[in-house]
Design a protein around this motif. Structure first.
Motif, PDB file in Angstrom:
ATOM      1  N   LYS A 152     -70.734  12.332   8.731  1.00 55.96           N
ATOM      2  CA  LYS A 152     -70.857  13.643   8.091  1.00 55.96           C
ATOM      3  C   LYS A 152     -71.110  14.758   9.093  1.00 55.96           C
ATOM      4  O   LYS A 152     -70.961  15.933   8.782  1.00 55.96           O
ATOM      5  CB  LYS A 152     -72.031  13.635   7.100  1.00 55.96           C
ATOM      6  N   TRP A 153     -71.566  14.374  10.288  1.00 53.84           N
ATOM      7  CA  TRP A 153     -71.957  15.407  11.262  1.00 53.84           C
ATOM      8  C   TRP A 153     -70.926  15.623  12.356  1.00 53.84           C
ATOM      9  O   TRP A 153     -71.201  16.290  13.348  1.00 53.84           O
ATOM     10  CB  TRP A 153     -73.305  15.022  11.897  1.00 53.84           C
ATOM     11  N   ALA A 154     -69.730  15.048  12.139  1.00 49.77           N
ATOM     12  CA  ALA A 154     -68.712  15.137  13.193  1.00 49.77           C
ATOM     13  C   ALA A 154     -68.448  16.586  13.585  1.00 49.77           C
ATOM     14  O   ALA A 154     -68.248  16.887  14.763  1.00 49.77           O
ATOM     15  CB  ALA A 154     -67.422  14.471  12.719  1.00 49.77           C
ATOM     16  N   ASP A 155     -68.460  17.481  12.587  1.00 49.03           N
ATOM     17  CA  ASP A 155     -68.128  18.872  12.906  1.00 49.03           C
ATOM     18  C   ASP A 155     -69.350  19.771  12.956  1.00 49.03           C
ATOM     19  O   ASP A 155     -69.226  20.982  13.103  1.00 49.03           O
ATOM     20  CB  ASP A 155     -67.135  19.423  11.868  1.00 49.03           C
ATOM     21  N   ALA A 212     -70.700  18.033  16.949  1.00 49.09           N
ATOM     22  CA  ALA A 212     -69.531  18.719  17.495  1.00 49.09           C
ATOM     23  C   ALA A 212     -69.754  19.042  18.961  1.00 49.09           C
ATOM     24  O   ALA A 212     -70.814  19.518  19.352  1.00 49.09           O
ATOM     25  CB  ALA A 212     -69.264  20.002  16.715  1.00 49.09           C
ATOM     26  N   GLY A 213     -68.752  18.752  19.774  1.00 51.17           N
ATOM     27  CA  GLY A 213     -68.778  19.187  21.171  1.00 51.17           C
ATOM     28  C   GLY A 213     -69.681  18.386  22.084  1.00 51.17           C
ATOM     29  O   GLY A 213     -69.899  18.779  23.219  1.00 51.17           O
ATOM     30  N   THR A 214     -70.254  17.253  21.606  1.00 50.53           N
ATOM     31  CA  THR A 214     -71.110  16.482  22.496  1.00 50.53           C
ATOM     32  C   THR A 214     -70.294  15.543  23.372  1.00 50.53           C
ATOM     33  O   THR A 214     -70.812  14.993  24.324  1.00 50.53           O
ATOM     34  CB  THR A 214     -72.125  15.617  21.728  1.00 50.53           C
ATOM     35  N   GLY A 215     -69.044  15.364  23.031  1.00 43.43           N
ATOM     36  CA  GLY A 215     -68.180  14.522  23.846  1.00 43.43           C
ATOM     37  C   GLY A 215     -68.328  13.042  23.527  1.00 43.43           C
ATOM     38  O   GLY A 215     -67.905  12.200  24.305  1.00 43.43           O
ATOM     39  N   ARG A 216     -68.951  12.695  22.396  1.00 44.01           N
ATOM     40  CA  ARG A 216     -69.099  11.271  22.061  1.00 44.01           C
ATOM     41  C   ARG A 216     -68.423  10.966  20.732  1.00 44.01           C
ATOM     42  O   ARG A 216     -68.241  11.837  19.892  1.00 44.01           O
ATOM     43  CB  ARG A 216     -70.579  10.924  21.959  1.00 44.01           C
ATOM     44  N   THR A 217     -68.083   9.694  20.539  1.00 43.86           N
ATOM     45  CA  THR A 217     -67.385   9.339  19.312  1.00 43.86           C
ATOM     46  C   THR A 217     -68.379   9.042  18.199  1.00 43.86           C
ATOM     47  O   THR A 217     -69.527   8.677  18.447  1.00 43.86           O
ATOM     48  CB  THR A 217     -66.510   8.085  19.510  1.00 43.86           C
ATOM     49  N   ILE A 218     -67.920   9.187  16.963  1.00 44.67           N
ATOM     50  CA  ILE A 218     -68.755   8.913  15.802  1.00 44.67           C
ATOM     51  C   ILE A 218     -69.080   7.414  15.715  1.00 44.67           C
ATOM     52  O   ILE A 218     -70.184   7.031  15.342  1.00 44.67           O
ATOM     53  CB  ILE A 218     -68.045   9.406  14.522  1.00 44.67           C
ATOM     54  N   GLU A 219     -68.117   6.562  16.108  1.00 47.92           N
ATOM     55  CA  GLU A 219     -68.363   5.114  16.082  1.00 47.92           C
ATOM     56  C   GLU A 219     -69.561   4.773  16.976  1.00 47.92           C
ATOM     57  O   GLU A 219     -70.395   3.933  16.645  1.00 47.92           O
ATOM     58  CB  GLU A 219     -67.141   4.326  16.592  1.00 47.92           C
ATOM     59  N   ASN A 220     -69.607   5.463  18.128  1.00 48.59           N
ATOM     60  CA  ASN A 220     -70.714   5.266  19.050  1.00 48.59           C
ATOM     61  C   ASN A 220     -72.045   5.621  18.373  1.00 48.59           C
ATOM     62  O   ASN A 220     -73.036   4.901  18.482  1.00 48.59           O
ATOM     63  CB  ASN A 220     -70.485   6.176  20.273  1.00 48.59           C
ATOM     64  N   GLU A 221     -72.055   6.720  17.634  1.00 48.33           N
ATOM     65  CA  GLU A 221     -73.286   7.163  16.969  1.00 48.33           C
ATOM     66  C   GLU A 221     -73.674   6.187  15.852  1.00 48.33           C
ATOM     67  O   GLU A 221     -74.861   5.938  15.620  1.00 48.33           O
ATOM     68  CB  GLU A 221     -73.116   8.573  16.391  1.00 48.33           C
ATOM     69  N   ILE A 222     -72.687   5.610  15.162  1.00 45.89           N
ATOM     70  CA  ILE A 222     -72.992   4.634  14.108  1.00 45.89           C
ATOM     71  C   ILE A 222     -73.629   3.394  14.722  1.00 45.89           C
ATOM     72  O   ILE A 222     -74.635   2.881  14.229  1.00 45.89           O
ATOM     73  CB  ILE A 222     -71.706   4.259  13.322  1.00 45.89           C
ATOM     74  N   PHE A 223     -73.056   2.937  15.848  1.00 44.18           N
ATOM     75  CA  PHE A 223     -73.640   1.798  16.553  1.00 44.18           C
ATOM     76  C   PHE A 223     -75.088   2.106  16.939  1.00 44.18           C
ATOM     77  O   PHE A 223     -76.003   1.311  16.710  1.00 44.18           O
ATOM     78  CB  PHE A 223     -72.805   1.498  17.805  1.00 44.18           C
TER      79      PHE A 223
END
Lengths: 523, 323
Positions: B255-258, B262-273
């Protein structure tokens, strides 16, 4: 004109050849197992990431633009005052040398501690601009055509009339030339402060966020965009200068802090002014802290630093750590500086012997100068490792280009007639070099040395901070983490002081040597 | 302050929609309250993002301003300078500053019951326990060098046997084999490395005797005296945010992708992990953000090994009791 054009094409051709080599080397992962990606891989990555860029670029542009405007306002304002009042110029000499010599990396943490939001970035950008513009203004104003000022005076014009009608117009080319150098300085200053200042947006912040991803193609992309912005800002003002005044000037400006003509005044006055010159930078430091109103635990006044270093219970440990760091940093700074200067000197000499080859090399050299060091260093680590060679290469890369430009200019100014004399006696090119050109370039060698002092310290400290974990750079970084505010201020003060002392030492040696040889200081 | 507002306004106009959503929600008549996070926006702060987005802080009467951190932000400096009311810190630096410089800090809560930092290495050149580090090159953020030295000493290893170099939070040198291991968040970096097609392994310093918290909630004594009610409200809303987050750690990061991410340079999959990996490190029988007596004692013991002499009175657990 034709020669110049062919040189330009040659430069373009070399650039294309180098890009092709880069692409092949990158594609084949020849450097450090793929740490240097091919140029096309970087561009593709840039395209993919492009959505992230606008806000980061805006933040960087915003800070550097405001810093550029403030720095120029201060620089031109101070320049006018200094041009009008030799006493003010002499009084502010210490401040001006400090502004020129301070390594931005040392004061970035201090700005971040004492200012908030965008202010540290703006301040560092403005600092990068102030000295260049101030010097350009003083020189421009003092070179006014005396015949024109006489006319104004004869018609009853005031000092202000002279300033407005003659001096400002005369100074315009010089000031515009200054702005060209100042513009990329502002961008690089803002990025350096972003890198050390937190915050979400800005190319420096983006670089930091991306470091953790382990994707060299993106890091290179950010580095290239930053380089492009810095390079474009130079280009814009170069274009502006050539459009408005139809003249082009050298790539760097003189490195001499403008000096007032010696005035024969009472010794008491002279001593008072000298003391004022030394005291003023500390007064500015003290006033800065009082004005920002940051609590004493974080911000240290000059007395606070003295207390920390000599009287506090931890003074002995602080001294030991500082001396150990200096022992690691200073030798390599001098070696790096000497290597950078030596390299520049060789290149400048070769540029007389093989002008074509050097012209071709220039675009590459220019690019390395606009690439932010904080972006370049992590990439260099992958290629060179973390040893002394990395520190040396970083230092050489930041010192050699400005030194080279200064030296090359100097060599170009050697009078033809002087060169013709040994030739008339049948001397070869080398003999002529040895007997005429090299001795004649001595003033420029000194000018180049002055220029490289602060840059060498900056290069070494950045390498230490980011890669080798030694010396002053590491001490600064570690002290930040340990909330050792006394040490942060101490390192900043000591590194600025060292730069200033070394700069002065070069100036003194320069004056002695050149006076003995009957030469004038090069600007 | 005006500068920051100007920047907000600037960003708001520069990227109207996206930037606007990332601004803190502002409720009218609420008490302004500022927190300084310890790192750039990632799943580490999911609970606070939920609290802001879902209005938990607003319900408590707080108008929360969230300041992102980063490798070069020193959270403690922000609260001393008065730019934030509360900061998330690493307990070793905070306690060192109190003990050695008399810094006026109190620790009122702890996000991570077990510090997530650990030694990360590649499966192809694995470092599974402290003694594997002997003769190897380990990249450590300069701030954490004392922690690593402590962990080595606790395990009977002379720190001079390990070649420690500065770490810039870039896994590339590890992937390229330029270094053998790095000290980083084990909740995050092994996954980042796996995304590069290389398998990584890690162990926690915590599991080898360096038993400290992380992201300790730190305030100045002055703030503790004058804003006690707000601090309790903040703790309550934050715990609610974390409770919500861990109901299903996979829901929130996308939900926070945008916005936040946004702009942190990391993937959402990484954040879920990351969000999944951090749950066991944050759970406490006393609830999220808690500090138990055993936990505090373990912190003080581990730190005394490094020569940092903390005391129980540097921790104030009374606010947690008021939640």
């Amino acid at each position: 004109m034709a020669v110049e054009n062919s040189g330009r094409w040659r430069g373009l051709r070399t650039a294309l050849v180098l890009l092709a080599i880069w692409e092949i080397v990158g594609r084949l992962d020849l450097v450090a197992g793929g740490a240097l990606p091919g140029i096309s891989e970087i561009l593709i990555r840039l395209w993919v990431d492009w959505g992230d860029y606008p806000r980061h670029i805006w933040a960087t542009l915003y800070a550097s633009t405001i810093g550029f405007v403030i720095g120029n306002a201060l620089g031109i304002g101070a320049g006018v005052i200094f041009a009008l009042s030799p006493t003010a110029l002499r009084l502010f000499r210490g401040v001006n040398i400090a502004a020129f010599a301070l390594p931005p990396i040392a004061i970035a943490p201090i700005l971040v501690l004492t200012l908030s939001g965008m202010a540290p970035r703006i301040a560092l950008a403005a600092l990068g601009v102030y000295f260049v513009t101030m010097t350009a203004t003083v020189i421009g104003l003092s070179q006014a055509d005396s015949r024109a000022t006489d006319v104004i005076r004869a018609y009853g014009g005031t000092r202000w009339d002279i300033l407005r009608r003659v001096q400002f117009r005369g100074a315009l080319p010089s000031i515009l030339a200054g702005l060209r150098i100042a513009a990329p300085n502002a961008v690089l200053g803002a990025i350096l402060a972003e890198f050390g200042g937190g915050g979400r947006w800005g190319l420096g912040a983006y670089l930091l966020g991306s470091l953790g991803r382990g994707e060299p193609d993106r890091l290179w992309g950010i580095g290239l965009v930053a380089t492009l912005i810095a390079g474009l800002s130079y280009g814009v003002f170069a274009l502006l200068a050539s459009r408005t005044i139809g003249a082009t000037r050298a790539v760097t400006l003189n490195t001499a802090v403008p000096d007032a003509a010696p005035v024969t005044s009472a010794p008491i006055n002279r001593i008072a002014i000298t003391l004022g010159t030394i005291a003023l930078p500390f007064l500015v430091w003290w006033a800065f802290i009082k004005l920002t109103g940051v609590p004493g635990l974080i911000s240290k006044t000059p007395l606070g630093v003295v207390d920390y270093l000599f009287f506090a219970p931890t003074a002995e440990s602080a001294q030991n750590r500082l001396l150990a760091a200096l022992a690691e940093t200073l030798p390599i700074t001098f070696v790096g500086m000497a290597a950078g200067l030596g390299f520049a000197f060789l290149l400048a000499i070769s540029s007389r012997l093989f002008p074509r080859a050097i012209e071709a090399f220039m675009p590459v050299a220019l690019v390395t100068q606009t690439m932010p060091l904080v972006a370049l260093t992590p990439l260099l680590v992958l290629i060179l490792g973390r040893g002394t060679s990395l520190t040396l290469w970083v230092t050489i890369s930041v010192t050699f280009f400005p030194a080279f430009v200064t030296l090359a200019q100097g060599l170009a100014l050697v009078p033809r007639s002087a060169e013709d004399l040994p030739r008339a006696y049948g001397a070869g090119r080398w003999t002529e070099m040895r007997m005429v050109t090299i001795p004649a370039s001595l003033p420029y060698l000194f000018a180049a040395t002055r220029l490289t002092v602060p840059r060498a310290l900056l290069g070494v400290m950045i390498a230490e901070w980011l890669a080798t974990g030694k010396g002053l750079g590491n001490l600064l970084n570690q002290s930040r983490g340990f909330l050792d505010y006394g040490m942060i201020w101490t390192v900043a003060a000591v590194s600025v002081l060292l730069s200033v002392i070394f700069y002065q030492a070069v100036v003194i040696v320069e004056r002695r040597v050149l006076r003995r040889l009957g030469m004038a200081t090069a600007e | 302050m005006t500068l920051r507002l100007n920047r907000r306004r600037f960003l708001g106009t520069a990227a109207a929609s996206a930037a606007a959503t990332s601004l803190p929600l502002r409720a009218s008549a609420a008490t302004p309250f500022t927190m300084q996070a310890a790192w750039i926006n990632d799943a580490e702060f999911a609970g606070y993002f939920i609290g802001i987005d879902e209005g938990y802080y607003a319900e408590e009467g707080l108008d929360l301003t969230y300041l992102s951190g980063g490798p070069d932000v020193i959270p403690e400096s922000t609260i001393i300078a008065g730019r934030a009311d509360l900061a998330l810190t690493t307990p070793d630096t905070t306690i060192k500053a109190i003990a050695e410089q008399g810094a006026p800090f109190k620790i009122i809560g702890a996000q991570y019951q077990k510090n997530p930092i650990g030694i990360v290495s590649l499966v192809s050149n694995p470092i599974n326990e402290p003694k594997d580090l002997i003769g190897k090159t380990l990249a450590v953020p300069p701030v954490n060098v004392i922690s690593v030295n402590a962990m080595l000493a606790l395990n009977g290893i002379d720190p001079s046997q390990v070649n420690i170099v500065p770490y810039a939070y870039d896994p590339t040198p590890l992937i390229q084999g330029e270094i053998d291991a790095s000290l980083d968040f084990t909740t995050n970096v092994p996954y980042t490395i796996n995304q590069q097609g290389v398998e990584a392994t890690s162990f926690l310093l915590y599991d080898f005797g360096f038993t400290i918290y992380n992201d300790t909630v730190v305030v100045t004594e002055e703030t503790l005296a004058t804003k006690r009610a707000e601090l309790v409200s903040w703790l309550r809303a934050s715990r609610k945010g974390w409770d919500e987050n861990f109901k299903d750690p996979n829901i929130w990061p996308p939900k926070w992708a945008d916005t936040w991410f946004a702009g942190t340079g990391r993937t959402i999959e990484n954040e879920i992990f990351f969000n999944n990996a951090q749950q066991p490190l944050m759970e406490s029988p006393a609830g999220y953000m808690a500090m138990t007596e055993e936990g505090i004692d373990a912190n003080l013991r581990a730190l005394s090994e490094v020569g940092i002499n903390g005391t129980r009175d540097m921790f104030d657990t009374t606010l947690l009791e008021e939640i």
